[in-house]
Design a protein around this motif. Structure first.
Motif, short mmCIF file in Angstrom:
data_model
loop_
_atom_site.label_atom_id
_atom_site.label_comp_id
_atom_site.label_asym_id
_atom_site.label_seq_id
_atom_site.Cartn_x
_atom_site.Cartn_y
_atom_site.Cartn_z
N VAL A 16 67.60 -5.62 -5.64
CA VAL A 16 68.15 -6.72 -6.42
C VAL A 16 67.12 -7.08 -7.49
O VAL A 16 65.92 -6.81 -7.33
CB VAL A 16 68.46 -7.94 -5.53
N PRO A 17 67.54 -7.65 -8.61
CA PRO A 17 66.61 -7.87 -9.73
C PRO A 17 65.35 -8.64 -9.36
O PRO A 17 64.25 -8.28 -9.80
CB PRO A 17 67.48 -8.65 -10.73
N TYR A 37 70.08 -11.18 -20.60
CA TYR A 37 70.76 -10.23 -19.73
C TYR A 37 69.81 -9.24 -19.05
O TYR A 37 70.24 -8.45 -18.21
CB TYR A 37 71.81 -9.44 -20.54
N GLN A 38 68.50 -9.25 -19.38
CA GLN A 38 67.61 -8.28 -18.77
C GLN A 38 66.15 -8.71 -18.91
O GLN A 38 65.81 -9.54 -19.75
CB GLN A 38 67.78 -6.89 -19.38
N THR A 58 69.57 -8.81 -15.44
CA THR A 58 69.50 -10.10 -14.76
C THR A 58 70.81 -10.88 -14.80
O THR A 58 70.94 -11.88 -14.09
CB THR A 58 68.40 -10.98 -15.40
N ASP A 59 71.76 -10.42 -15.59
CA ASP A 59 73.04 -11.11 -15.72
C ASP A 59 74.11 -10.31 -15.00
O ASP A 59 74.59 -9.28 -15.51
CB ASP A 59 73.39 -11.29 -17.20
N SER A 60 74.50 -10.76 -13.82
CA SER A 60 75.47 -10.02 -13.03
C SER A 60 76.88 -10.08 -13.63
O SER A 60 77.78 -9.38 -13.15
CB SER A 60 75.51 -10.56 -11.60
N ALA A 61 77.06 -10.90 -14.68
CA ALA A 61 78.37 -10.98 -15.32
C ALA A 61 78.62 -9.83 -16.29
O ALA A 61 79.75 -9.64 -16.74
CB ALA A 61 78.51 -12.32 -16.06
N TYR A 65 76.75 -4.16 -15.32
CA TYR A 65 75.57 -4.64 -14.57
C TYR A 65 75.17 -3.66 -13.46
O TYR A 65 74.00 -3.30 -13.34
CB TYR A 65 75.88 -6.01 -13.97
N ALA A 66 76.12 -3.23 -12.65
CA ALA A 66 75.81 -2.33 -11.54
C ALA A 66 75.23 -1.02 -12.04
O ALA A 66 74.27 -0.48 -11.47
CB ALA A 66 77.06 -2.08 -10.70
N LEU A 69 71.63 -1.65 -13.17
CA LEU A 69 70.75 -1.86 -12.02
C LEU A 69 70.42 -0.53 -11.35
O LEU A 69 69.26 -0.26 -10.99
CB LEU A 69 71.41 -2.82 -11.03
#
Length: 446
Positions: A16-17, A37-38, A58-61, A65-66, A69
């Motif tokens: 996780v971030p 966002y990062q 850092t922004d899961s929206a 994002y996946a 990551l």
């Protein structure tokens, strides 16, 4: 789903971030001005090679994002030339001290029988509990009552980690309690406002920001995680694992009888604990001719003292001397006086036959703060009461001299059974059914 995707899913709670950023910070990566966002991290190895960059979303929206990551995870594994499981182990260790126990069974494939796996965990828990009692009270023998502080540690901060591959190795994680490691480093930096909307930021857009090698000037001195030198003395989890490491090392020196040998009295004075020796002996029975290896991986977010061993290995010869040391502890602590042994009957063993009225019972009891499985030979109504206690899951108490028969704890000599609680239970049972219970009551039909 390929093997890499399965591994990512397996370690999803680790990758996780926040944890990735904590790991990069402790590895002396330099954070760049954050975007909404990062978070970008740079690393200069100092050998003239290109500066490495990892972009942690850092922004899961974000729609991708996946994907981003996973890219960050893959890049970190490639940079360090680690498998995903190795990376997960290193990232997890940022917030916890890791304790590995390897039981080297005599079987060539490195496995142990399934029914013995629970016994390994029981022994490991006994080891950590003894160390926690000593860490909480330096004068403690590792046994006795468990304080609230120790209970909270065992229930809240001690965790079963991901198993390591290659043989039967279990991982125990002692989570650090200090809030210093709770989040990524706070940065005072110049540059774009990290709270500004993406369209106001100069440079890469989210679609352009991928984790890759970049040629950019950066110094590893840009970030040096702030570590409070007093943190280790404040964190109870670290003190427990340090105590355990030292106790295991002293025990190994005493049992090995090599050039580094120390005698019983000196070993006890230096930190050897009876429950630790007992648990090591239990692991030796599971190893069945093999050895036991234990190692520690210390969370880099707290400083560690130099005299704490990282690895302790017990040979089969050393393990074979554990019963003798336990006997020394028994004579020292308990003498020859009989003691009460109260617990639950977990096994009954009796030969078949109409004329057989005796058998052996196994009682799991807390004796001096250490959980033991104690065997006792009983006959007649004493054995029948043991059967009742086993079937009804009622406490069962015997009195006698505690000792060893081979590698097993047993009541030696005469055994007295205290049936007062069971008789009261039977009396209430009869009266609840409307009957009159006799004063001298016996066990129900079994």
């Amino acid at each position: 789903m390929d093997v890499h995707e399965r591994e990512l899913l397996e370690f999803a709670d680790i990758f996780v971030p926040r944890r990735l950023s904590q790991f990069l910070a402790t590895e002396r990566w330099a954070p760049r001005p954050s975007r909404p966002y990062q978070q970008t991290w740079l690393h200069d190895a100092g050998d003239g090679s290109r500066v490495r960059a990892v972009h942690v979303p850092t922004d899961s929206a974000l729609i991708d994002y996946a994907k981003r990551l996973n890219e960050a995870v893959y890049d970190m594994a490639a940079i360090y030339d680690w498998s995903l499981s190795e990376l997960a182990e290193r990232v997890a260790s940022i917030q916890a001290d890791l304790y590995f126990v390897r039981v080297r069974d005599a079987s060539p494939d490195g496995t142990i029988p399934l029914h013995l796996a629970a016994d390994v965990l029981d022994s490991v828990e006994k080891l950590v509990k003894a160390a926690a009692n000593r860490a909480n009270n330096p004068k403690a023998s590792g046994k006795g009552r468990t304080s609230e502080r120790v209970k909270e540690f065992l229930e809240d901060d001690l965790r079963m980690g991901h198993t390591k591959r290659g043989s039967f190795i279990i991982t125990v994680a002692a989570r650090l309690q200090d809030d210093r490691t709770a989040g990524a480093p706070e940065l005072q930096q110049d540059g774009p406002d990290p709270d500004a909307p993406p369209e106001q930021l100069e440079g890469s857009t989210p679609a352009e920001a991928t984790s890759q090698d970049v040629a950019i000037e950066a110094s590893s001195d840009d970030v040096a995680p702030v570590v409070d030198d007093t943190a280790a003395s404040l964190d109870f989890s670290r003190r427990v694992m340090t105590t355990l490491s030292r106790a295991l090392s002293i025990t190994q020196r005493h049992l090995t009888e090599g050039d580094d040998y120390i005698g019983f009295d000196e070993a006890v004075a230096d930190g050897m604990l009876a429950p630790v020796v007992e648990a090591v002996e239990e692991l030796s029975a599971i190893a069945m001719g093999g050895g036991v290896e234990m190692s520690f991986q210390w969370a880099p977010s707290l400083p560690q003292q130099e005299d704490v061993p990282d690895t302790v290995a017990f040979s089969s010869e050393a393990l074979g001397r554990a019963p003798r040391t336990l006997e020394r502890f028994r004579r020292q602590d308990e003498g020859d006086d009989p003691i009460d042994i109260a617990g639950f009957v977990v096994a009954l063993e009796r030969e078949e036959g109409d004329d057989v009225d005796s058998g052996e019972v196994v009682i799991q009891a807390d004796v001096g703060g250490s959980v033991k499985k104690v065997r006792a030979e009983l006959s007649g109504t004493d054995y029948e009461w043991a059967v009742v206690a086993h079937r009804q899951r009622l406490p069962f108490t015997v009195n006698g001299q505690l000792g060893k028969k081979g590698n097993r704890w047993a009541v030696l000599g005469p055994v007295t059974v205290d049936t007062s609680f069971l008789q009261a239970w039977q009396r209430r049972r009869i009266e609840a059914l409307g009957g009159d219970a006799p004063e001298d009551i016996g066990p129900p039909e079994v």
